[in-house]
Enzyme design. Structure first.
Site, PDB file in Angstrom:
ATOM      1  N   GLY A  12       0.954  -1.059   0.052  1.00 31.41           N
ATOM      2  CA  GLY A  12       0.009  -0.026   0.079  1.00 31.41           C
ATOM      3  C   GLY A  12       0.898   1.251  -0.014  1.00 31.41           C
ATOM      4  O   GLY A  12       2.057   1.303  -0.591  1.00 31.41           O
ATOM      5  N   ASN A  13       0.496   2.517   0.680  1.00 30.90           N
ATOM      6  CA  ASN A  13       1.034   3.584   0.731  1.00 30.90           C
ATOM      7  C   ASN A  13       2.585   3.401   1.272  1.00 30.90           C
ATOM      8  O   ASN A  13       3.747   3.961   0.553  1.00 30.90           O
ATOM      9  CB  ASN A  13       0.179   4.428   1.510  1.00 30.90           C
ATOM     10  CG  ASN A  13      -0.855   5.064   0.666  1.00 30.90           C
ATOM     11  OD1 ASN A  13      -1.051   4.981  -0.430  1.00 30.90           O
ATOM     12  ND2 ASN A  13      -1.816   5.575   1.553  1.00 30.90           N
ATOM     13  N   ILE A  14       2.683   2.766   2.460  1.00 21.84           N
ATOM     14  CA  ILE A  14       4.139   2.637   2.766  1.00 21.84           C
ATOM     15  C   ILE A  14       4.802   1.725   2.028  1.00 21.84           C
ATOM     16  O   ILE A  14       6.207   1.803   1.648  1.00 21.84           O
ATOM     17  CB  ILE A  14       3.912   2.124   4.459  1.00 21.84           C
ATOM     18  CG1 ILE A  14       3.135   3.347   5.286  1.00 21.84           C
ATOM     19  CG2 ILE A  14       5.219   2.058   4.977  1.00 21.84           C
ATOM     20  CD1 ILE A  14       2.991   3.016   6.780  1.00 21.84           C
ATOM     21  N   ASP A  34       1.070  -8.464  -1.516  1.00 21.60           N
ATOM     22  CA  ASP A  34      -0.191  -8.098  -1.163  1.00 21.60           C
ATOM     23  C   ASP A  34      -1.348  -9.168  -1.545  1.00 21.60           C
ATOM     24  O   ASP A  34      -1.108 -10.085  -2.296  1.00 21.60           O
ATOM     25  CB  ASP A  34      -0.423  -6.659  -1.844  1.00 21.60           C
ATOM     26  CG  ASP A  34      -1.434  -5.795  -0.939  1.00 21.60           C
ATOM     27  OD1 ASP A  34      -1.046  -4.793  -0.161  1.00 21.60           O
ATOM     28  OD2 ASP A  34      -2.732  -6.204  -0.830  1.00 21.60           O
ATOM     29  N   ASN A  96      -6.581  -5.828  12.348  1.00 21.53           N
ATOM     30  CA  ASN A  96      -5.214  -6.028  12.032  1.00 21.53           C
ATOM     31  C   ASN A  96      -4.601  -7.268  12.638  1.00 21.53           C
ATOM     32  O   ASN A  96      -3.579  -7.797  12.109  1.00 21.53           O
ATOM     33  CB  ASN A  96      -4.538  -4.622  12.264  1.00 21.53           C
ATOM     34  CG  ASN A  96      -4.518  -3.540  11.223  1.00 21.53           C
ATOM     35  OD1 ASN A  96      -5.481  -4.065  10.161  1.00 21.53           O
ATOM     36  ND2 ASN A  96      -3.956  -2.547  11.315  1.00 21.53           N
ATOM     37  N   HIS A 176       3.576   3.499  21.003  1.00 21.36           N
ATOM     38  CA  HIS A 176       3.570   4.273  19.736  1.00 21.36           C
ATOM     39  C   HIS A 176       1.760   4.634  19.819  1.00 21.36           C
ATOM     40  O   HIS A 176       1.040   4.370  19.056  1.00 21.36           O
ATOM     41  CB  HIS A 176       3.768   3.539  18.549  1.00 21.36           C
ATOM     42  CG  HIS A 176       3.453   4.393  17.305  1.00 21.36           C
ATOM     43  ND1 HIS A 176       3.923   5.491  17.060  1.00 21.36           N
ATOM     44  CD2 HIS A 176       2.680   4.144  16.356  1.00 21.36           C
ATOM     45  CE1 HIS A 176       3.695   6.081  16.026  1.00 21.36           C
ATOM     46  NE2 HIS A 176       2.971   5.165  15.528  1.00 21.36           N
TER      47      HIS A 176
HETATM   48  O1  TXD Z   1       4.770   4.277  12.971  1.00 21.77           O
HETATM   49  C1  TXD Z   1       4.075   3.416  12.806  1.00 21.77           C
HETATM   50  N1  TXD Z   1       4.220   2.065  12.956  1.00 21.77           N
HETATM   51  C2  TXD Z   1       2.816   3.834  11.599  1.00 21.77           C
HETATM   52  C3  TXD Z   1       2.383   2.495  11.166  1.00 21.77           C
HETATM   53  C4  TXD Z   1       2.905   5.092  10.959  1.00 21.77           C
HETATM   54  C5  TXD Z   1       2.236   5.244   9.992  1.00 21.77           C
HETATM   55  C6  TXD Z   1       1.238   3.994   9.598  1.00 21.77           C
HETATM   56  N2  TXD Z   1       1.037   2.951  10.413  1.00 21.77           N
HETATM   57  C7  TXD Z   1       0.293   1.815  10.157  1.00 21.77           C
HETATM   58  O2  TXD Z   1       0.957   1.180   8.832  1.00 21.77           O
HETATM   59  C8  TXD Z   1      -1.047   1.990   9.475  1.00 21.77           C
HETATM   60  O3  TXD Z   1      -1.872   2.277  10.396  1.00 21.77           O
HETATM   61  C9  TXD Z   1      -1.355   0.723   8.942  1.00 21.77           C
HETATM   62  O4  TXD Z   1      -1.672  -0.356   9.757  1.00 21.77           O
HETATM   63  C10 TXD Z   1      -0.118   0.538   8.122  1.00 21.77           C
HETATM   64  C11 TXD Z   1       0.147   0.434   6.751  1.00 21.77           C
HETATM   65  O5  TXD Z   1      -0.309   1.723   6.326  1.00 21.77           O
HETATM   66  P1  TXD Z   1      -0.513   2.103   4.817  1.00 21.77           P
HETATM   67  O6  TXD Z   1      -0.612   3.641   4.857  1.00 21.77           O
HETATM   68  O7  TXD Z   1       0.591   1.524   4.052  1.00 21.77           O
HETATM   69  O8  TXD Z   1      -1.889   1.420   4.429  1.00 21.77           O
HETATM   70  P2  TXD Z   1      -2.540   0.975   3.115  1.00 21.77           P
HETATM   71  O9  TXD Z   1      -2.067   1.835   2.051  1.00 21.77           O
HETATM   72  O10 TXD Z   1      -3.749   0.589   3.319  1.00 21.77           O
HETATM   73  O11 TXD Z   1      -1.797  -0.386   2.733  1.00 21.77           O
HETATM   74  C12 TXD Z   1      -2.035  -1.485   3.468  1.00 21.77           C
HETATM   75  C13 TXD Z   1      -1.952  -2.878   2.594  1.00 21.77           C
HETATM   76  C14 TXD Z   1      -3.117  -2.838   1.492  1.00 21.77           C
HETATM   77  O12 TXD Z   1      -2.417  -2.695   0.127  1.00 21.77           O
HETATM   78  C15 TXD Z   1      -3.577  -3.969   1.737  1.00 21.77           C
HETATM   79  O13 TXD Z   1      -4.265  -4.607   0.547  1.00 21.77           O
HETATM   80  C16 TXD Z   1      -2.764  -4.683   2.500  1.00 21.77           C
HETATM   81  O14 TXD Z   1      -1.835  -3.876   3.421  1.00 21.77           O
HETATM   82  N3  TXD Z   1      -3.194  -5.939   3.041  1.00 21.77           N
HETATM   83  C17 TXD Z   1      -2.300  -7.234   2.932  1.00 21.77           C
HETATM   84  N4  TXD Z   1      -1.258  -7.637   2.897  1.00 21.77           N
HETATM   85  C18 TXD Z   1      -0.997  -8.780   2.905  1.00 21.77           C
HETATM   86  N5  TXD Z   1      -1.507  -9.661   3.752  1.00 21.77           N
HETATM   87  C19 TXD Z   1      -2.748  -9.167   4.108  1.00 21.77           C
HETATM   88  N6  TXD Z   1      -3.393 -10.401   4.736  1.00 21.77           N
HETATM   89  C20 TXD Z   1      -3.266  -7.959   3.977  1.00 21.77           C
HETATM   90  N7  TXD Z   1      -4.548  -7.336   4.403  1.00 21.77           N
HETATM   91  C21 TXD Z   1      -4.276  -6.215   3.625  1.00 21.77           C
END
Ligand code: TXD
Length: 318
Positions: A12-14, A34, A96, A176
């Protein structure tokens, strides 16, 4: 020498930003994983097509099959929901936790010797769950939060004083969450203690902004949370491991008595090198900082207990 292999679980975004930074820093080959078919593959192809422009030869691939992360040296996990306005990090717990459990099984099976950096929120609970599900030793499972939160502290101090961010050193420890601990007694600018440069009321305002910085960006973006700075923070940790830098960074580490904490992941200064989390660094905190730290730790403990209830409830229901 063969390039290292970096698995990014969550595209995703990160995840996409992580892949770009790993390529730009020549850290190794990248596999984006993903569950949304097409998303990792599309971002990987786009990044490959940027290689001639940026001058990197990293092999960047996208997949929805865990088999393709086989043999990864580092796994950075961002799989999971991100916050929307009005949501706390804790609101992401139930959803999550299920996702991180699935991811942990995948890493255990396909990347059993990897160094795992967890990013997904609520971070302290998710990294705890990752260690449990994978069964990996504590030095190979770490959470990313303190590097990001400390960078936010450094940014706001630099903005306040009109100085280079590279002149500002700062540490944010604890969980956090909104009760994270900006450690004022270790904040300095060019070696000068911060309390000699900024008045207490302004420091209070800066530190409050640090605690709420994640929510500030969520409210501005409205569709998700910060991703450039979290990605940069996680890559700094991965680079310390891959290049054996023995770097001291604030990370969520599993404590077994350090800081009077046992059996919980909490943000503390650690040394990261080829041995993963090579040591936990214990530093003296002021009485007030110790009090804040204890409050933050108890919130993490409550969060993990809430997660255990959710998991137990899910197990009963199934
Ligand atoms: O400091 C920190 N640790 C935080 C963490 C800082 C900022 C964001 N923080 C958390 O990172 C945020 O609250 C989310 O829990 C994660 C990921 O954030 P992001 O902005 O990357 O979220 P996205 O863009 O929604 O991407 C998440 C991806 C998305 O593409 C989903 O399809 C995928 O996760 N996804 C999966 N991938 C693999 N396996 C499974 N089961 C799955 N479910 C969803």
């Amino acid at each position: 020498m063969a390039r290292k292999k970096i698995a990014l679980v969550g595209a995703g975004n990160i995840g996409g930003t992580l892949a770009h930074l790993c390529a730009l820093k020549h850290l190794g080959d990248v596999v984006l994983y993903d569950v949304v078919d097409g998303l990792p593959q599309g971002k990987a192809l786009d990044l490959m097509e940027s290689g001639p422009i940026e001058g990197y030869d990293a092999q960047i691939t996208g997949t929805t099959r865990y088999e393709d992360i086989a043999g990864a040296d580092v796994c950075i996990v961002t799989a999971g929901l991100a916050r929307k306005p009005g949501m706390s990090r804790d609101d992401l717990l139930a959803t999550n936790a299920k996702i991180i459990t699935a991811v942990g099984e995948g890493l255990k099976q396909h990347a059993p010797r990897s160094f795992v950096i967890v990013v997904s929120n609520p971070l302290d609970a998710m990294v705890t769950l990752m260690k449990r599900v994978t069964g990996f030793p504590k030095h190979r499972v770490v959470g990313m939060a303190g590097v990001l939160d400390s960078s936010r502290y450094r940014t706001f101090v630099a903005m306040e004083l009109g100085v280079s961010v590279t002149s500002v050193q700062a540490l944010v420890l604890g969980g956090h969450g909104d009760d994270m601990v900006p450690v004022r007694s270790y904040c300095s600018v060019g070696g000068v203690p911060i309390e000699k440069l900024i008045k207490p009321d302004r420091l209070n305002a800066i530190e409050d902004r640090v605690r709420k910085a994640g929510g500030e960006i969520v409210n501005l973006l409205k569709t998700g949370s910060a991703f450039y700075s979290p990605a940069g923070a996680a890559v700094q940790m991965a680079e310390a491991y891959l290049r054996d830098q023995h770097r001291i960074l604030p990370c969520a580490a599993y404590l077994e008595g350090e800081y009077g904490v046992r059996g919980v992941y909490v943000g503390v200064p650690v040394q990261i090198g080829a041995g993963g989390v090579e040591k936990v660094i214990e530093i003296a905190l002021t009485d007030d900082e110790q009090k804040q730290f204890r409050v933050s730790v108890s919130h993490v403990e409550e969060l993990v207990q809430a997660m255990d209830k959710v998991i137990a409830g899910g197990a009963k229901a199934s």
